[in-house]
Motif scaffolding. Structure first.
Motif, PDB file in Angstrom:
ATOM      1  N   LEU A 118      11.705  -1.039  -6.327  1.00  0.00           N
ATOM      2  CA  LEU A 118      12.062  -0.978  -4.913  1.00  0.00           C
ATOM      3  C   LEU A 118      13.577  -0.799  -4.794  1.00  0.00           C
ATOM      4  CD1 LEU A 118       9.846  -3.844  -3.507  1.00  0.00           C
ATOM      5  CD2 LEU A 118       9.396  -1.394  -3.492  1.00  0.00           C
ATOM      6  N   LEU A 119      13.976   0.152  -3.972  1.00  0.00           N
ATOM      7  CA  LEU A 119      15.387   0.474  -3.811  1.00  0.00           C
ATOM      8  C   LEU A 119      15.856   0.119  -2.401  1.00  0.00           C
ATOM      9  CD1 LEU A 119      15.391   4.013  -5.471  1.00  0.00           C
ATOM     10  CD2 LEU A 119      15.935   1.805  -6.532  1.00  0.00           C
ATOM     11  N   PRO A 120      17.139  -0.199  -2.257  1.00  0.00           N
ATOM     12  CA  PRO A 120      17.662  -0.406  -0.912  1.00  0.00           C
ATOM     13  C   PRO A 120      17.379   0.830  -0.048  1.00  0.00           C
ATOM     14  CG  PRO A 120      19.261  -1.125  -2.537  1.00  0.00           C
ATOM     15  CD  PRO A 120      18.163  -0.424  -3.285  1.00  0.00           C
ATOM     16  N   VAL A 149       0.794  -1.224   0.000  1.00  0.00           N
ATOM     17  CA  VAL A 149       0.000   0.000   0.000  1.00  0.00           C
ATOM     18  C   VAL A 149       0.831   1.281   0.000  1.00  0.00           C
ATOM     19  CG1 VAL A 149      -2.030  -1.044   1.041  1.00  0.00           C
ATOM     20  CG2 VAL A 149      -0.289  -0.086   2.525  1.00  0.00           C
ATOM     21  N   LEU A 150       2.094   1.192   0.418  1.00  0.00           N
ATOM     22  CA  LEU A 150       2.882   2.414   0.551  1.00  0.00           C
ATOM     23  C   LEU A 150       4.363   2.067   0.557  1.00  0.00           C
ATOM     24  CD1 LEU A 150       2.718   5.534   1.248  1.00  0.00           C
ATOM     25  CD2 LEU A 150       2.862   4.830   3.641  1.00  0.00           C
ATOM     26  N   ILE A 151       5.167   2.955  -0.004  1.00  0.00           N
ATOM     27  CA  ILE A 151       6.620   2.839   0.093  1.00  0.00           C
ATOM     28  C   ILE A 151       7.129   4.122   0.726  1.00  0.00           C
ATOM     29  CG2 ILE A 151       8.798   2.679  -1.180  1.00  0.00           C
ATOM     30  CD1 ILE A 151       7.226   1.151  -3.359  1.00  0.00           C
ATOM     31  N   LEU A 152       7.893   3.979   1.788  1.00  0.00           N
ATOM     32  CA  LEU A 152       8.530   5.123   2.428  1.00  0.00           C
ATOM     33  C   LEU A 152       9.963   5.167   1.918  1.00  0.00           C
ATOM     34  CD1 LEU A 152       7.224   4.465   6.033  1.00  0.00           C
ATOM     35  CD2 LEU A 152       6.257   6.003   4.318  1.00  0.00           C
ATOM     36  N   ARG A 153      10.292   6.228   1.202  1.00  0.00           N
ATOM     37  CA  ARG A 153      11.636   6.382   0.626  1.00  0.00           C
ATOM     38  C   ARG A 153      12.176   7.733   1.086  1.00  0.00           C
ATOM     39  NH1 ARG A 153      11.621   5.407  -5.477  1.00  0.00           N
ATOM     40  NH2 ARG A 153      11.629   3.225  -4.742  1.00  0.00           N
ATOM     41  N   GLU A 154      13.132   7.661   2.011  1.00  0.00           N
ATOM     42  CA  GLU A 154      13.673   8.857   2.647  1.00  0.00           C
ATOM     43  C   GLU A 154      12.508   9.652   3.232  1.00  0.00           C
ATOM     44  OE1 GLU A 154      16.371  10.749  -0.092  1.00  0.00           O
ATOM     45  OE2 GLU A 154      17.578   8.931  -0.250  1.00  0.00           O
ATOM     46  N   LYS A 155      12.221  10.837   2.755  1.00  0.00           N
ATOM     47  CA  LYS A 155      11.113  11.629   3.316  1.00  0.00           C
ATOM     48  C   LYS A 155       9.874  11.581   2.434  1.00  0.00           C
ATOM     49  CE  LYS A 155      14.238  14.712   5.673  1.00  0.00           C
ATOM     50  NZ  LYS A 155      14.009  14.924   7.053  1.00  0.00           N
ATOM     51  N   GLN A 156       9.903  10.739   1.403  1.00  0.00           N
ATOM     52  CA  GLN A 156       8.776  10.645   0.476  1.00  0.00           C
ATOM     53  C   GLN A 156       7.857   9.483   0.840  1.00  0.00           C
ATOM     54  OE1 GLN A 156      10.029  10.242  -3.582  1.00  0.00           O
ATOM     55  NE2 GLN A 156      11.594  11.798  -3.392  1.00  0.00           N
ATOM     56  N   ARG A 157       6.596   9.641   0.520  1.00  0.00           N
ATOM     57  CA  ARG A 157       5.605   8.568   0.620  1.00  0.00           C
ATOM     58  C   ARG A 157       5.128   8.289  -0.794  1.00  0.00           C
ATOM     59  NH1 ARG A 157       2.779   8.482   6.006  1.00  0.00           N
ATOM     60  NH2 ARG A 157       4.097   9.787   7.303  1.00  0.00           N
ATOM     61  N   LEU A 158       5.392   7.080  -1.271  1.00  0.00           N
ATOM     62  CA  LEU A 158       5.053   6.723  -2.647  1.00  0.00           C
ATOM     63  C   LEU A 158       3.938   5.690  -2.659  1.00  0.00           C
ATOM     64  CD1 LEU A 158       8.715   6.188  -3.892  1.00  0.00           C
ATOM     65  CD2 LEU A 158       7.354   8.263  -4.103  1.00  0.00           C
ATOM     66  N   ILE A 159       2.989   5.886  -3.540  1.00  0.00           N
ATOM     67  CA  ILE A 159       1.959   4.883  -3.780  1.00  0.00           C
ATOM     68  C   ILE A 159       2.487   3.991  -4.896  1.00  0.00           C
ATOM     69  CG2 ILE A 159      -0.435   4.441  -4.425  1.00  0.00           C
ATOM     70  CD1 ILE A 159      -0.077   6.035  -1.782  1.00  0.00           C
ATOM     71  N   ASP A 177      14.322   1.483   1.084  1.00  0.00           N
ATOM     72  CA  ASP A 177      12.870   1.658   1.075  1.00  0.00           C
ATOM     73  C   ASP A 177      12.239   0.855   2.206  1.00  0.00           C
ATOM     74  OD1 ASP A 177      13.021   3.207  -1.216  1.00  0.00           O
ATOM     75  OD2 ASP A 177      12.143   1.694  -2.543  1.00  0.00           O
ATOM     76  N   VAL A 178      11.168   1.391   2.756  1.00  0.00           N
ATOM     77  CA  VAL A 178      10.343   0.650   3.701  1.00  0.00           C
ATOM     78  C   VAL A 178       9.012   0.407   3.009  1.00  0.00           C
ATOM     79  CG1 VAL A 178       9.205   0.659   5.956  1.00  0.00           C
ATOM     80  CG2 VAL A 178      11.482   1.677   5.706  1.00  0.00           C
ATOM     81  N   VAL A 179       8.694  -0.857   2.813  1.00  0.00           N
ATOM     82  CA  VAL A 179       7.456  -1.241   2.140  1.00  0.00           C
ATOM     83  C   VAL A 179       6.406  -1.511   3.200  1.00  0.00           C
ATOM     84  CG1 VAL A 179       6.389  -2.980   0.663  1.00  0.00           C
ATOM     85  CG2 VAL A 179       8.730  -2.226   0.206  1.00  0.00           C
ATOM     86  N   VAL A 180       5.251  -0.870   3.054  1.00  0.00           N
ATOM     87  CA  VAL A 180       4.138  -1.098   3.975  1.00  0.00           C
ATOM     88  C   VAL A 180       3.101  -1.918   3.232  1.00  0.00           C
ATOM     89  CG1 VAL A 180       2.366  -0.024   5.410  1.00  0.00           C
ATOM     90  CG2 VAL A 180       4.600   1.104   5.132  1.00  0.00           C
ATOM     91  N   ARG A 181       2.775  -3.054   3.820  1.00  0.00           N
ATOM     92  CA  ARG A 181       1.775  -3.944   3.225  1.00  0.00           C
ATOM     93  C   ARG A 181       0.686  -4.155   4.260  1.00  0.00           C
ATOM     94  NH1 ARG A 181       4.964  -7.837  -0.736  1.00  0.00           N
ATOM     95  NH2 ARG A 181       2.854  -8.405  -1.232  1.00  0.00           N
ATOM     96  N   HIS A 182      -0.508  -4.432   3.780  1.00  0.00           N
ATOM     97  CA  HIS A 182      -1.531  -4.813   4.752  1.00  0.00           C
ATOM     98  C   HIS A 182      -1.942  -6.235   4.476  1.00  0.00           C
ATOM     99  CE1 HIS A 182      -5.449  -4.782   2.691  1.00  0.00           C
ATOM    100  NE2 HIS A 182      -5.071  -3.718   2.051  1.00  0.00           N
ATOM    101  N   ARG A 183      -2.291  -6.893   5.560  1.00  0.00           N
ATOM    102  CA  ARG A 183      -2.647  -8.305   5.503  1.00  0.00           C
ATOM    103  C   ARG A 183      -3.996  -8.480   6.168  1.00  0.00           C
ATOM    104  NH1 ARG A 183      -1.443 -13.084   8.925  1.00  0.00           N
ATOM    105  NH2 ARG A 183      -0.518 -11.677  10.411  1.00  0.00           N
ATOM    106  N   TYR A 184      -4.876  -9.200   5.497  1.00  0.00           N
ATOM    107  CA  TYR A 184      -6.155  -9.549   6.083  1.00  0.00           C
ATOM    108  C   TYR A 184      -5.944 -10.696   7.050  1.00  0.00           C
ATOM    109  CZ  TYR A 184      -8.211  -6.775   2.392  1.00  0.00           C
ATOM    110  OH  TYR A 184      -8.531  -5.749   1.557  1.00  0.00           O
ATOM    111  N   CYS A 185      -6.394 -10.531   8.270  1.00  0.00           N
ATOM    112  CA  CYS A 185      -6.275 -11.575   9.281  1.00  0.00           C
ATOM    113  C   CYS A 185      -7.543 -12.420   9.247  1.00  0.00           C
ATOM    114  CB  CYS A 185      -6.100 -10.971  10.665  1.00  0.00           C
ATOM    115  SG  CYS A 185      -4.722  -9.832  10.772  1.00  0.00           S
ATOM    116  N   LYS A 186      -7.357 -13.703   9.279  1.00  0.00           N
ATOM    117  CA  LYS A 186      -8.522 -14.597   9.220  1.00  0.00           C
ATOM    118  C   LYS A 186      -8.789 -15.208  10.567  1.00  0.00           C
ATOM    119  CE  LYS A 186      -7.880 -15.532   4.425  1.00  0.00           C
ATOM    120  NZ  LYS A 186      -7.618 -16.456   3.387  1.00  0.00           N
TER     121      LYS A 186
END
Length: 72
Positions: free
Chosen positions: A59-61, A42-52, A63-72
């Motif tokens: 993806l670059l070294p 859902v989101l990539i945090l790259r330095e001070k940027q928020r990328l959709i 980067d922080v990748v934000v994913r969401h997971r549905y819990c069952k």
């Protein structure tokens, strides 16, 4: 439906993945990554940027990748 509609139906948790230099996803395009069930990037945090992300996002070294997971 929107993200909020789905989160009301089932619990959702967010997962952060830091892409390090030797991570298998480093320097890969999102469209080339293996899909994981129940996970959505859902989101990539790259330095001070928020990328959709889209399929052509690389993806670059560092980067922080934000994913969401549905819990069952």
């Amino acid at each position: 439906k929107t993200f909020s509609d789905y989160s009301e139906e089932m619990p959702v948790e967010f997962v952060e993945i830091t892409i390090k230099e030797n991570h298998p996803w480093a320097n890969c395009m999102v469209k080339d990554l293996p899909s994981l069930p129940d996970l959505l990037m859902v989101l990539i945090l790259r330095e001070k940027q928020r990328l959709i992300p889209n399929g052509n996002t690389t993806l670059l070294p560092g980067d922080v990748v934000v994913r969401h997971r549905y819990c069952k």
